[in-house]
Motif scaffolding. Structure first.
Motif, PDB file in Angstrom:
ATOM      1  N   LEU A   1      16.288   3.727   3.489  1.00 20.65           N
ATOM      2  CA  LEU A   1      14.993   3.542   2.833  1.00 20.65           C
ATOM      3  C   LEU A   1      15.011   2.578   1.658  1.00 20.65           C
ATOM      4  CD1 LEU A   1      13.896   7.290   2.811  1.00 20.65           C
ATOM      5  CD2 LEU A   1      12.979   5.479   4.284  1.00 20.65           C
TER       6      LEU A   1
ATOM      7  N   ARG B   1      14.941  -1.213   2.199  1.00 26.35           N
ATOM      8  CA  ARG B   1      13.668  -1.711   2.725  1.00 26.35           C
ATOM      9  C   ARG B   1      12.795  -2.266   1.608  1.00 26.35           C
ATOM     10  NH1 ARG B   1      12.298   3.265   6.809  1.00 26.35           N
ATOM     11  NH2 ARG B   1      13.680   2.596   8.506  1.00 26.35           N
TER      12      ARG B   1
ATOM     13  N   LEU C   1      10.643  -3.905   9.401  1.00 23.50           N
ATOM     14  CA  LEU C   1      11.425  -2.781   8.894  1.00 23.50           C
ATOM     15  C   LEU C   1      11.871  -1.945  10.089  1.00 23.50           C
ATOM     16  CD1 LEU C   1       9.027  -1.855   5.952  1.00 23.50           C
ATOM     17  CD2 LEU C   1      11.132  -3.217   5.826  1.00 23.50           C
TER      18      LEU C   1
ATOM     19  N   ALA D   1      13.614   0.920  12.385  1.00 24.69           N
ATOM     20  CA  ALA D   1      13.785   2.373  12.325  1.00 24.69           C
ATOM     21  C   ALA D   1      15.224   2.711  12.700  1.00 24.69           C
ATOM     22  CB  ALA D   1      12.815   3.048  13.291  1.00 24.69           C
TER      23      ALA D   1
ATOM     24  N   THR E   1       3.925  -5.989   1.559  1.00 25.05           N
ATOM     25  CA  THR E   1       4.177  -5.111   2.701  1.00 25.05           C
ATOM     26  C   THR E   1       5.181  -5.698   3.670  1.00 25.05           C
ATOM     27  OG1 THR E   1       2.339  -6.044   3.976  1.00 25.05           O
ATOM     28  CG2 THR E   1       1.863  -4.083   2.631  1.00 25.05           C
TER      29      THR E   1
ATOM     30  N   THR F   1       6.482  -4.505   7.877  1.00 27.10           N
ATOM     31  CA  THR F   1       5.947  -3.759   9.019  1.00 27.10           C
ATOM     32  C   THR F   1       7.042  -2.927   9.648  1.00 27.10           C
ATOM     33  OG1 THR F   1       4.320  -5.495   9.406  1.00 27.10           O
ATOM     34  CG2 THR F   1       4.699  -3.930  11.200  1.00 27.10           C
ATOM     35  N   HIS F   2       6.908  -1.614   9.488  1.00 30.01           N
ATOM     36  CA  HIS F   2       7.851  -0.670  10.083  1.00 30.01           C
ATOM     37  C   HIS F   2       7.567  -0.593  11.574  1.00 30.01           C
ATOM     38  CE1 HIS F   2       9.791   3.163  11.033  1.00 30.01           C
ATOM     39  NE2 HIS F   2      10.539   2.936   9.957  1.00 30.01           N
ATOM     40  N   GLU F   3       8.618  -0.585  12.376  1.00 30.48           N
ATOM     41  CA  GLU F   3       8.412  -0.634  13.824  1.00 30.48           C
ATOM     42  C   GLU F   3       7.779   0.626  14.385  1.00 30.48           C
ATOM     43  OE1 GLU F   3      12.018  -1.242  16.077  1.00 30.48           O
ATOM     44  OE2 GLU F   3      13.129   0.148  14.836  1.00 30.48           O
TER      45      GLU F   3
ATOM     46  N   ARG G   1       5.955   3.126  11.931  1.00 36.83           N
ATOM     47  CA  ARG G   1       4.880   3.520  11.015  1.00 36.83           C
ATOM     48  C   ARG G   1       3.878   2.409  10.720  1.00 36.83           C
ATOM     49  NH1 ARG G   1       9.398   6.283   8.215  1.00 36.83           N
ATOM     50  NH2 ARG G   1       9.190   8.481   8.758  1.00 36.83           N
TER      51      ARG G   1
ATOM     52  N   MET H   1       3.803  -1.063   5.566  1.00 32.76           N
ATOM     53  CA  MET H   1       4.187  -0.217   4.435  1.00 32.76           C
ATOM     54  C   MET H   1       4.407  -1.106   3.227  1.00 32.76           C
ATOM     55  SD  MET H   1       6.786   2.567   6.136  1.00 32.76           S
ATOM     56  CE  MET H   1       6.540   3.766   4.814  1.00 32.76           C
TER      57      MET H   1
ATOM     58  N   LEU I   1       6.794   2.703   0.233  1.00 34.76           N
ATOM     59  CA  LEU I   1       8.218   2.948   0.474  1.00 34.76           C
ATOM     60  C   LEU I   1       8.847   3.734  -0.670  1.00 34.76           C
ATOM     61  CD1 LEU I   1       9.054  -0.582   1.860  1.00 34.76           C
ATOM     62  CD2 LEU I   1       9.202   1.544   3.182  1.00 34.76           C
TER      63      LEU I   1
END
Length: 159
Positions: free
Chosen positions: A61, A64, A76, A78, A124, A126-128, A130, A133, A138
């Protein structure tokens, strides 16, 4: 529409992040060595397992936040923190060593966050899973995750 973050929100979040390592130390201070490695009740994690999970989650985390700040709309990825913890063998480390490492890394994160602009908090990635973000999202996730697991450790040792 993007809401403007107040300095109080930012300072409060930084304070929560800065305080978490000491809160872990306080929560774990009553443990005997045997308590830290023994399993709890069925399905519950021992305090050392919780700390291993936290170390792995923070390894995933916290960077990120840096990624979002150094690359526009960075992807971002996972990761499974359970696999991460196993690969790193965090559950095999002495609790004091894990806490020292966590304190050092968190101090660096907090130092960096204190120096970013209010606009940077809204950058921001881009979480794959969520989706988008922000830095604030975060960092809030990290702080909320700390709160959850500090409470779990406290409950498991009867505080």
């Amino acid at each position: 529409m993007v809401s403007v973050l107040t300095s109080e929100e930012i300072e409060g979040l930084i304070g929560r992040l800065a305080a978490a390592p000491s809160r872990y130390v306080a929560a774990l201070s009553r443990l005997e060595d045997a308590d830290s490695i023994s399993d709890m009740h069925d399905g519950e994690w021992s305090p050392v397992q919780v700390l291993a999970h936290i170390r792995a989650a923070n390894d995933i985390l916290e960077p990120r936040i840096f990624h979002v700040l150094v690359r526009e709309n960075t992807p971002l990825l996972a990761y499974d923190d359970g696999v991460w913890a196993q690969v790193a063998r965090y559950a095999m480390l002495p609790i004091t060593e894990s806490l020292e490492t966590m304190k050092h890394k968190r101090k660096e994160l907090v130092h960096m966050l204190k120096g970013i602009s209010p606009q940077d908090w809204q950058r921001t990635g881009t979480h794959e899973v969520r989706g988008p973000m922000s830095v604030f999202d975060l960092a809030s996730y990290v702080a909320d995750h700390d709160d959850e697991h500090i409470a779990q450790i406290e409950a498991s040792i009867g505080r």
